[in-house]
Each structure stands twice: as C-alpha cells, then as structure tokens.
Design a protein around this motif. Sequence first.
Motif, short mmCIF file in Angstrom:
data_model
loop_
_atom_site.label_atom_id
_atom_site.label_comp_id
_atom_site.label_asym_id
_atom_site.label_seq_id
_atom_site.Cartn_x
_atom_site.Cartn_y
_atom_site.Cartn_z
N PRO A 137 0.81 -1.23 0.00
CA PRO A 137 0.00 0.00 0.00
C PRO A 137 0.84 1.27 0.00
N ASP A 138 2.00 1.24 0.68
CA ASP A 138 2.85 2.44 0.72
C ASP A 138 3.31 2.83 -0.68
N TYR A 139 3.87 1.86 -1.40
CA TYR A 139 4.34 2.15 -2.75
C TYR A 139 3.19 2.52 -3.69
N SER A 140 2.03 1.89 -3.47
CA SER A 140 0.87 2.19 -4.31
C SER A 140 0.41 3.63 -4.12
N VAL A 141 0.39 4.07 -2.86
CA VAL A 141 -0.02 5.45 -2.58
C VAL A 141 1.00 6.44 -3.15
N TYR A 142 2.29 6.17 -2.98
CA TYR A 142 3.31 7.06 -3.53
C TYR A 142 3.19 7.14 -5.05
N CYS A 143 2.85 6.02 -5.66
CA CYS A 143 2.69 5.98 -7.11
C CYS A 143 1.54 6.88 -7.55
N LEU A 144 0.41 6.79 -6.84
CA LEU A 144 -0.75 7.62 -7.19
C LEU A 144 -0.50 9.09 -6.88
N LEU A 145 0.23 9.37 -5.81
CA LEU A 145 0.60 10.76 -5.53
C LEU A 145 1.46 11.34 -6.65
N GLY A 146 2.35 10.52 -7.18
CA GLY A 146 3.16 10.95 -8.31
C GLY A 146 2.32 11.25 -9.54
N VAL A 147 1.26 10.46 -9.75
CA VAL A 147 0.36 10.69 -10.88
C VAL A 147 -0.34 12.04 -10.75
N VAL A 148 -0.80 12.37 -9.52
CA VAL A 148 -1.49 13.64 -9.30
C VAL A 148 -0.57 14.81 -9.66
N VAL A 149 0.68 14.75 -9.21
CA VAL A 149 1.63 15.82 -9.50
C VAL A 149 1.98 15.87 -10.98
N ALA A 150 2.22 14.69 -11.57
CA ALA A 150 2.60 14.64 -12.99
C ALA A 150 1.50 15.17 -13.89
#
Length: 317
Positions: A137-150
Amino acid sequence: MSQRIHLNPNVPRQQAPMGSGLGGGYTPDPISRSAPSPHVGSDNELLGQVQKWSSKAEDVIEAYTQPIRPYVPAMARFLIVVTFLEDALRIITQWGDQLWYLQKHRHFVWGFSHIFLLVNVLAMLAGSFGVISKRYPDYSVYCLLGVVVAQGLGYGLLFDLSFFLRNLSVIGGLLMVLSDSLQNKKKLFAGLPSLSETDRRKYFQLAGRILLIFLFIGFIFQGNWSFARVVVSIVGLGACIMVAVGFKAKWSASFLVALLSIFNVFINNWWSVHAAHPQRDFLKYDFFQTLSIVGGLLLLVNIGPGGISVDEKKKVY
C-alpha cells in the motif's frame, strides 16, 4: 474545583458544635461566597444538551452502520482510487485526443507524449489495484501521488483553483490509506512496537483530515449563491471544521459523506448529458473525484481521527 473560603479577621470565631465536622471551629464568611452566575448555568445546560444529542446521533450511526461495518474499509479503498481507474480508462478510450492535446497545446514532442500517457495509465492501474488489494500500500499510494503531481504539471492545471482544491482532497484520501496501512502493520507486529510508525500514522491522519475538507471549501466559493446554498455551506463548513480539528470526527465525517453523496448525484449527473456534449467529460471527472473524497471520509469514519485530535485528547482528560 474547590470553593475558596475567606476568613474575616474582624468577626470573632465561633465554636462549631460537636459532630459538625468543622475542625478548630471557624465560620466561613457568607459574604465572601460568590453566587453562581445564571449565564454559567444556562451555558452548561446548553452544552449538556448538545452533548446529549450528539451522543444520540452517534448511537444511531453506530446502530445503523453495524451490518455494513466489515465492508466499509474495502468500499472506502475502492472509492478512493475510483477516480484513477476512470482516468486510466478515459486515456485509453481517448488516446488520440489526449495525444493531440498534449502535442498541440502543451507542446510535447512526438514520442514523449506517448510515454507520458502510457506511464500514467500503468501507474494508475498498478497503484489502484495495490490500494484495493492492500498489497504494497505504501508504494501504491506514492505511485498515485506521483500521478497527481505529474498530471498537474503535464496538463498545466496546477494553478486552476478547482483542480488544485479537488486534488488536495484526493491526496487527503490517499494519506488516510497510508495511515490505515501503518495501523495494520502495528497489528501484524504487535510484539515489536515502533514509535516512529505510530507518530507517522498520527501525522498522516491529521494531514489527511485537513486535506479532505478542501473539496467542500471549493464548493463554497464557486457557483451561484442562493438561500439553500448558503444554508448548506454554513452547515457543511461547520462539519468540515469538526473534521479538521477531530471533534466528533466520525459523526461529522458521516454527515459529510451523506451531504457530498447527495450533492454529487444531483449536481454532477453526467449520465443525463448527451455523449457528444463537451460538458459530459467535466461532470464525469468531478463525479468520480467526489466519490474518491467520499471514500477518504469513509475511511476516516472507520479508523477514527487519530492521536492528534480533540476526540483523542478527551479520552486522556
């Protein structure tokens, strides 16, 4: 707090009768005793009534949500990532239009626009399924946070107020997922307590609570004003403040879930707009983003406001 007793030196002390319980025999000065103010009594009665009704509301919420309580975490996680799943599907079904926009309006070179869209789709799908299945879940959340910024940078929407406030709320929901994952880790390794993870969980819950309310703040400052809108805005803002400070957080979050769900169905009803109408995509985007924020609030109802909250401090004192 104990009542202060003043002795008047000009009045002779009287011997207290035997068995009265007053040692040494002194008489408190009746003049020095201050009478309670009627306003204090009325304020205490009003506070007592508010606490009584809030407790009743919490009992009703507990009773009616008990059958669905085991399914709330899974439903909340799915709702949090539903906007990413819808966005991935939108990019896939509108691949040509997305490429044209990035190359024409955002001046992406050919090839880089393809990579940008492909990476976004893969990141959203992988992160969403990771959150739903609770795998990494940690890596999944960081991945989605990166999508929001990108996406904010890629589509040039960082300075769009509506986009900014909505995505702050989406980030708040993702932080609630992080907090929940830390709680599960604590349960899994109960014999090995970690102070750092406990602190991280408290701060994630605090940040998540605060960010979740930004969608409603955006709703308050946008649109045409009417009497009904003013009433809803005042009541909703009060519930948002309660969520942010963690006072009756589960009750106020449940109220916002109901309010936003009703608002979402009647305002963002994209299914009633013709498929060729350009407004349909905007309404659809807002609809699924609101669902994600509702999911974050549901997760808050399930795991609570955390250690940095008024509700938690009341348990201590």
